[in-house]
Design a protein around this motif. Structure first.
Motif, PDB file in Angstrom:
ATOM      1  N   GLY A 332       1.306   9.527  -0.182  1.00  0.00           N
ATOM      2  CA  GLY A 332       1.606   8.203  -0.719  1.00  0.00           C
ATOM      3  C   GLY A 332       1.716   7.115   0.312  1.00  0.00           C
ATOM      4  O   GLY A 332       2.148   6.003   0.000  1.00  0.00           O
ATOM      5  N   ALA A 333       1.328   7.389   1.549  1.00  0.00           N
ATOM      6  CA  ALA A 333       1.512   6.414   2.627  1.00  0.00           C
ATOM      7  C   ALA A 333       0.509   5.277   2.589  1.00  0.00           C
ATOM      8  O   ALA A 333       0.676   4.273   3.295  1.00  0.00           O
ATOM      9  CB  ALA A 333       1.430   7.117   3.984  1.00  0.00           C
ATOM     10  N   HIS A 334      -0.543   5.399   1.787  1.00  0.00           N
ATOM     11  CA  HIS A 334      -1.624   4.402   1.824  1.00  0.00           C
ATOM     12  C   HIS A 334      -1.151   3.016   1.426  1.00  0.00           C
ATOM     13  O   HIS A 334      -1.587   2.010   1.999  1.00  0.00           O
ATOM     14  CB  HIS A 334      -2.783   4.858   0.930  1.00  0.00           C
ATOM     15  N   LEU A 335      -0.251   2.912   0.442  1.00  0.00           N
ATOM     16  CA  LEU A 335       0.242   1.600   0.031  1.00  0.00           C
ATOM     17  C   LEU A 335       1.030   0.941   1.153  1.00  0.00           C
ATOM     18  O   LEU A 335       0.835  -0.235   1.474  1.00  0.00           O
ATOM     19  CB  LEU A 335       1.133   1.745  -1.210  1.00  0.00           C
ATOM     20  N   LEU A 336       1.918   1.708   1.747  1.00  0.00           N
ATOM     21  CA  LEU A 336       2.743   1.168   2.834  1.00  0.00           C
ATOM     22  C   LEU A 336       1.877   0.784   4.023  1.00  0.00           C
ATOM     23  O   LEU A 336       2.060  -0.288   4.617  1.00  0.00           O
ATOM     24  CB  LEU A 336       3.785   2.206   3.235  1.00  0.00           C
TER      25      LEU A 336
END
Length: 604
Positions: A332-336
């Motif tokens: 889930g790091a792509h948004l951040l």
């Protein structure tokens, strides 16, 4: 210095020592590079600025870093290198980038950016060969997709294409601006392998320049750039260049997905490295207003200097949390990563403009070790990949996801693990193969809501903590407003060219930044009294809120003074202005202190 796989511990054995080893290596690079303001230091700012003016690489300093095994920092520990986590990599490289981001690019970080595709999807042989190359002092560079201008003829297409042939591919095309093209021993080429534009139209190929027939690969003249003038940029042209089938990284058509996975690491790493470069300019500004003065600094300079210091801490918090998320929450790091890469460069450019007003005429002393960093960094930032092209890419990643997040994620997800924000917490090693390009929810907005809820219970304490609670709730209110507006976006994805969508992206990214600041502040264990003090977080959030036009409460009268006082103290002690600056030798922590939240229950 060449490092073999046999001399490096296995990843399992290295977990416990990773952080201490990274700090020790950072200290070693700091010592090797010497006093940046010593005019006689061949690796100091005066020498680096002179090389930039000559448009030549600082060969002596690059050679020093190569001898000390800088290339090992870009190779995963499993393949004989020192790369364990992205946040620790940034810690090691900061002494280099604090002096000169062009030095950082020229001395090897470009190799990391290129090799990411290999670490993500390369075969065992490709990884071993790439590791051996970098450990031996070799260089890699990447050729990303770059379409021709709209008015170009077919013969002017800058896209590199690869056509499948018996036993491999035939590569044609050209790129006019490739960093370190002439010095690279490995070219990581994102080539178009399908005629029609589609999601799987590109693939990644590894090319060995020394192994190609001279007639099939031509080096084009060097391109003079406005910034990073000491880093050689030049073009490459391929004509019917034969590439074997085993040069393909991953599968055919994986190029776009690999680019997006690698971009998360590269963008987050860059944000973590350019922040200390602005640190150097802030040092110059403090010097300008304190040099030769025994009395207090004029009040008119306190506000901009304290504000920029708070911004640097906020940018450091954003980048550090993004870098840690790549290890802890890779799905889930792509948004951040996209939000941080979108907001940090713009904030740093604003800070440089603010510091230019403080420096005044000193800002024009381009050759000066004390004051030349401002003009150089303002030129270098855009060339470093943090300009308009990077902004557009971040928008293209965020825009299609805002509607879905508003409808299904915000105010519905659990908070991330607390280890995300605790700088001393142990994390898994970075695994490029686990990084996803979509999905995984939005844990940062969940963290914001959680921080605000905890602070709300402490509002009765008064003082800074009460003001911080008010500000946190204002950002939660902004997230609620975003949810209502983003819910109305089409399910097929937001239009990137719509100005209203661009505004939504900007607002969302700054909310994410506020969540990072609150999370880092809450995570403090008291060993650094200043970082445990809510004053810096309050000032940083008030500036983020001001950019969002939120109703920001007036700061307590002593908040700015506390931040400014820490800035001057660090300046006089020769310390940096980030989160992970080592404490002075005489400071002796007395064990684990109370958490920051508990510490401020009694007020400031």
């Amino acid at each position: 210095m060449t490092i073999s796989a046999e001399t490096v511990q296995s990843p399992a054995a290295a977990h416990g020592r990773a952080e201490a080893d990274a700090s020790a290596r950072a200290a070693r690079f700091e010592a090797l590079l010497g006093d940046p303001y010593d005019l006689g230091n061949p690796h100091g700012l005066h020498a680096l600025f002179a090389a930039d003016a000559r448009r030549t690489p600082p060969a002596g300093t690059e050679a020093l870093l190569a001898r000390e095994g800088l290339g090992a920092e870009f190779v995963p520990a499993a393949y004989g290198g020192r790369l364990t986590r992205a946040d620790l990599l940034v810690r090691v490289l900061r002494p280099v980038f604090r002096r000169d981001i062009a030095l950082g690019f020229g001395s090897g970080v470009t190799s990391l950016f290129a090799a990411g595709a290999v670490w993500a999807a390369g075969s065992g042989r490709q990884r071993r060969d790439t590791a051996a190359l970098l450990l031996g002092g070799g260089r890699a560079t990447a050729l990303h997709h770059a379409p021709a201008p709209a008015d170009a003829s077919p013969h002017q297409d800058r896209t590199v294409t690869a056509h499948a042939k018996a036993g491999g591919y035939r590569v044609d095309g050209r790129r006019d601006m490739v960093v370190d093209a002439e010095r690279a021993d490995l070219q990581v080429v994102y080539a178009r392998t399908a005629a029609a534009p589609r999601a799987r139209s590109h693939s990644v190929l590894l090319l060995d320049p020394a192994g190609r027939h001279p007639g099939h690969l031509r080096h084009l003249p060097r391109v003079e750039t406005l910034g990073m003038r000491g880093v050689p940029f030049s073009g490459l042209e391929f004509t019917d260049c034969a590439v074997p089938a085993d040069a393909l990284v991953g599968g055919a058509g994986d190029g776009t997905e690999l680019a997006l996975r690698v971009f998360q690491v590269n963008g987050s790493v860059l944000c973590g490295l350019v922040t200390p470069a602005v640190d150097t300019v802030l040092h110059s500004a403090v010097r300008a207003v304190t040099a030769g003065r025994g009395g207090p600094v004029a009040k008119r300079w306190r506000k901009p200097l304290a504000g920029v210091f708070a911004d640097l801490l906020a940018c450091d918090a954003m980048a550090t949390v993004a870098l840690r998320a790549l290890s802890l929450l890779p799905a889930g790091a792509h948004l951040l990563a996209a939000a941080v890469t979108y907001v940090v460069p713009g904030q740093l450019r604003e800070d440089l403009e603010e510091l230019a007003t403080v420096l005044g005429s000193h800002g024009y002393e381009h050759a000066s070790a004390e004051y030349g960093a401002l003009g150089k960094l303002m030129r270098d930032l855009t060339v470093a990949g943090l300009g308009p092209t990077g902004t557009v890419l971040c928008r293209s990643l965020l825009a299609p996801q805002l509607g879905g997040l508003a409808r299904g994620s915000w105010f519905a997800e659990p908070e991330p693990p607390p280890e995300l924000f605790h700088s001393a917490a142990e994390l898994p090693f970075l695994d490029y193969g686990l990084i996803a390009v979509a999905g995984g929810g939005d844990f940062m907005c969940a963290a914001l809501v959680g921080s605000a809820a905890r602070l709300a219970t402490l509002r009765g304490a008064g003082g800074h903590i009460a003001e911080l609670a008010v500000l946190a709730e204002r950002f939660v209110g902004e997230l609620r407003a975003l949810r209502e507006e983003c819910r109305r976006l089409p399910t097929s994805g937001a239009a990137l060219t719509d100005p209203a969508v661009i505004v939504l992206i900007d607002r969302y990214s700054r909310v994410v930044g506020a969540a990072a600041v609150l999370g880092v502040w809450e995570s403090q264990d008291g060993s650094d009294p200043f970082l445990a003090d809510p004053a810096w977080a309050l000032l940083a959030l008030s500036r983020i809120g001001g950019n969002l036009a939120l109703p920001v409460p007036d700061l307590p009268h002593d908040c700015q003074d506390r931040v400014f006082g820490e800035l001057v103290r660090r300046y006089r002690e020769g310390r940096g202005f980030g989160l992970d600056t080592p404490a002075p030798a005489r400071a002796t922590p007395t064990g684990r202190a109370r958490t920051a939240t508990a510490q401020v229950r009694k007020g400031p």
